[in-house]
Design a protein around this motif. Structure first.
Motif, PDB file in Angstrom:
ATOM      1  N   THR A  56     -21.867   2.685   0.310  1.00  0.00           N
ATOM      2  CA  THR A  56     -23.059   3.427  -0.082  1.00  0.00           C
ATOM      3  C   THR A  56     -22.840   4.901   0.220  1.00  0.00           C
ATOM      4  O   THR A  56     -22.406   5.266   1.318  1.00  0.00           O
ATOM      5  CB  THR A  56     -24.295   2.930   0.672  1.00  0.00           C
ATOM      6  OG1 THR A  56     -24.490   1.545   0.397  1.00  0.00           O
ATOM      7  CG2 THR A  56     -25.533   3.714   0.255  1.00  0.00           C
ATOM      8  N   THR A 103     -24.554   8.687   0.416  1.00  0.00           N
ATOM      9  CA  THR A 103     -25.793   9.448   0.508  1.00  0.00           C
ATOM     10  C   THR A 103     -25.474  10.936   0.515  1.00  0.00           C
ATOM     11  O   THR A 103     -24.414  11.367   0.974  1.00  0.00           O
ATOM     12  CB  THR A 103     -26.585   9.085   1.772  1.00  0.00           C
ATOM     13  OG1 THR A 103     -25.759   9.279   2.927  1.00  0.00           O
ATOM     14  CG2 THR A 103     -27.035   7.631   1.728  1.00  0.00           C
ATOM     15  N   LEU A 160     -26.593  13.501  -8.645  1.00  0.00           N
ATOM     16  CA  LEU A 160     -25.482  12.787  -9.263  1.00  0.00           C
ATOM     17  C   LEU A 160     -25.095  13.435 -10.581  1.00  0.00           C
ATOM     18  O   LEU A 160     -25.957  13.818 -11.376  1.00  0.00           O
ATOM     19  CB  LEU A 160     -25.858  11.326  -9.511  1.00  0.00           C
ATOM     20  CG  LEU A 160     -26.058  10.431  -8.289  1.00  0.00           C
ATOM     21  CD1 LEU A 160     -26.587   9.070  -8.718  1.00  0.00           C
ATOM     22  CD2 LEU A 160     -24.754  10.270  -7.529  1.00  0.00           C
ATOM     23  N   ASP A 166     -24.160   5.896  -6.593  1.00  0.00           N
ATOM     24  CA  ASP A 166     -24.241   5.945  -5.139  1.00  0.00           C
ATOM     25  C   ASP A 166     -23.722   4.685  -4.466  1.00  0.00           C
ATOM     26  O   ASP A 166     -23.720   4.603  -3.232  1.00  0.00           O
ATOM     27  CB  ASP A 166     -25.688   6.178  -4.696  1.00  0.00           C
ATOM     28  CG  ASP A 166     -26.090   7.645  -4.823  1.00  0.00           C
ATOM     29  OD1 ASP A 166     -25.196   8.500  -4.702  1.00  0.00           O
ATOM     30  OD2 ASP A 166     -27.278   7.932  -5.025  1.00  0.00           O
TER      31      ASP A 166
END
Length: 388
Positions: free
Chosen positions: A310, A312, A326, A332
């Motif tokens: 993941t 962040t 993004l 993500d």
């Protein structure tokens, strides 16, 4: 008059600078001795001194001191191996020749011994000098990764050391000025006034500088000899930055909690910025974004362990008017399967759009964090942003 060489004491560290000073002094003495042996201040062609003493780079200005160069008669000629110096600079005379060192083939960065030959109408004299390629402006980046803290639980009244890996991504050898800082809600002076910067072996870097060749890595530690008397649960941040020429790199603010164990970083992940894919907006560790616009920030992420990761994104330090979003094709969540690791690792491109409003904070830091599901360790990278 030349300054006398300084003596050393048992146990003193002999640095490259000190050793090179000895070599330069000896080379100058040899030139003078050879001039005396050739007849001293007579009518013969002689080189008595090279200024500066060297070693040299292509493009440096060199001055040869001596006698009977016959410059005023137009007979003085200078060669470096087979390359002739075609333009002697103003100030040249029968006793000094000044010129910019031309391009000489076969010269290596480690230093290549080259014959320096001076001719007049009837004689020649040769000296050997060490020559290196021309130094281009420093380009590239410097990355600083947090590695660990010792002890894992920071305790008041005890020392704490924070370890970082610095990696040079520049085109040239560079000396980096290191800046360490603790950010805390209260009594920051009690923390920062005692900070020490050490190398990986625990030797203090009194000048707070480190010299790295292209691609070279070094471990640096920030030490707090005596953690101030604060309550357990107090949060503080540590930042290490490195500067050389126009390039700045930073570890970003790494948060720690007094009395709470600190999880280690995930060293199975690496993140390499891609200045070319960032379309010229990224220089070193700094992304420049015009107010009211956005710019691409691209990376190559390398993974060595299978799992679901993941990612962040955040803006650090309370900066306002900044956002990191993004870019097309980036998500993500990344899944790395065992079959992706047949060569031991696999790479994935990551791309983001960093935006600044017209009134955004002039400077900010953005952070990318990558964590494998089920793993407490986290990989993070921090980049500077500047509103143009």
């Amino acid at each position: 008059m030349t300054s006398p060489l300084l003596r050393v004491n048992p146990g003193d560290i002999i640095s490259a600078t000190a050793w090179n000073g000895i070599v330069d002094t000896l080379n100058e003495a040899l030139l003078r001795i050879q001039a005396l042996e050739s007849g001293g201040p007579g009518t013969g062609l002689a080189i008595t001194q090279l200024v500066p003493a060297g070693p040299y780079r292509i493009g440096d200005t060199l001055q040869i001191l001596g006698q009977n160069f016959q410059f005023s008669a137009g007979a003085a000629r200078v060669f470096l191996n087979a390359t002739q110096v075609l333009n002697l600079l103003p100030g040249s005379s029968d006793t000094q020749l000044r010129f910019v060192i031309p391009n000489v083939s076969g010269v290596l960065e480690a230093g290549t011994v080259v014959d320096l030959v001076v001719f007049n109408q009837s004689q020649s004299v040769t000296r050997q000098v060490v020559l290196r390629p021309q130094q281009n402006p420093l380009q590239g980046n410097i990355s600083i990764e947090w590695l660990s803290v010792t002890p894992a639980t920071v305790v008041p009244g005890q020392p704490a050391s924070f370890f970082y890996r610095i990696t040079s991504g520049t085109n040239n050898l560079a000396t980096w000025a290191l800046t360490a800082m603790v950010d805390t809600a209260g009594n920051a002076a009690a923390w920062n006034s005692q900070l020490r910067v050490l190398d990986g072996l625990g030797n203090e870097l009194s000048t707070r500088q480190i010299t790295l060749s292209p691609g070279q890595q070094a471990t640096v530690q920030i030490q707090i000899p005596n953690v101030p008397a604060v309550a357990n649960g107090t949060t503080f941040g540590v930042t290490l930055s490195a500067d050389a020429s126009t390039i700045t790199g930073t570890s970003g603010i790494r948060q720690f909690v007094v009395g709470t164990p600190t999880p280690p970083p995930d060293q199975s992940i690496s993140l390499l910025a891609d200045p070319l894919a960032s379309q010229g907006a990224l220089s070193g560790n700094t992304l420049t974004v015009p107010g009211g616009q956005n710019r691409r920030l691209a990376f190559t992420a390398t993974f060595t362990v299978a799992g679901i990761y993941t990612i962040t994104r955040s803006v650090l330090g309370g900066a306002t008017g900044w956002a990191i979003n993004l870019d097309d094709g980036t998500i993500d969540t990344i899944q790395i399967n065992p079959g992706d690791l047949t060569t031991g690792s696999t790479a994935r491109p990551l791309s983001y759009r960093v935006a600044a409003t017209a009134t955004a904070t002039a400077n900010a830091q953005i952070q990318i964090r990558i964590q494998r599901q089920g793993n407490t360790a986290v990989y993070s990278a921090v980049y500077n942003t500047v509103r143009a």
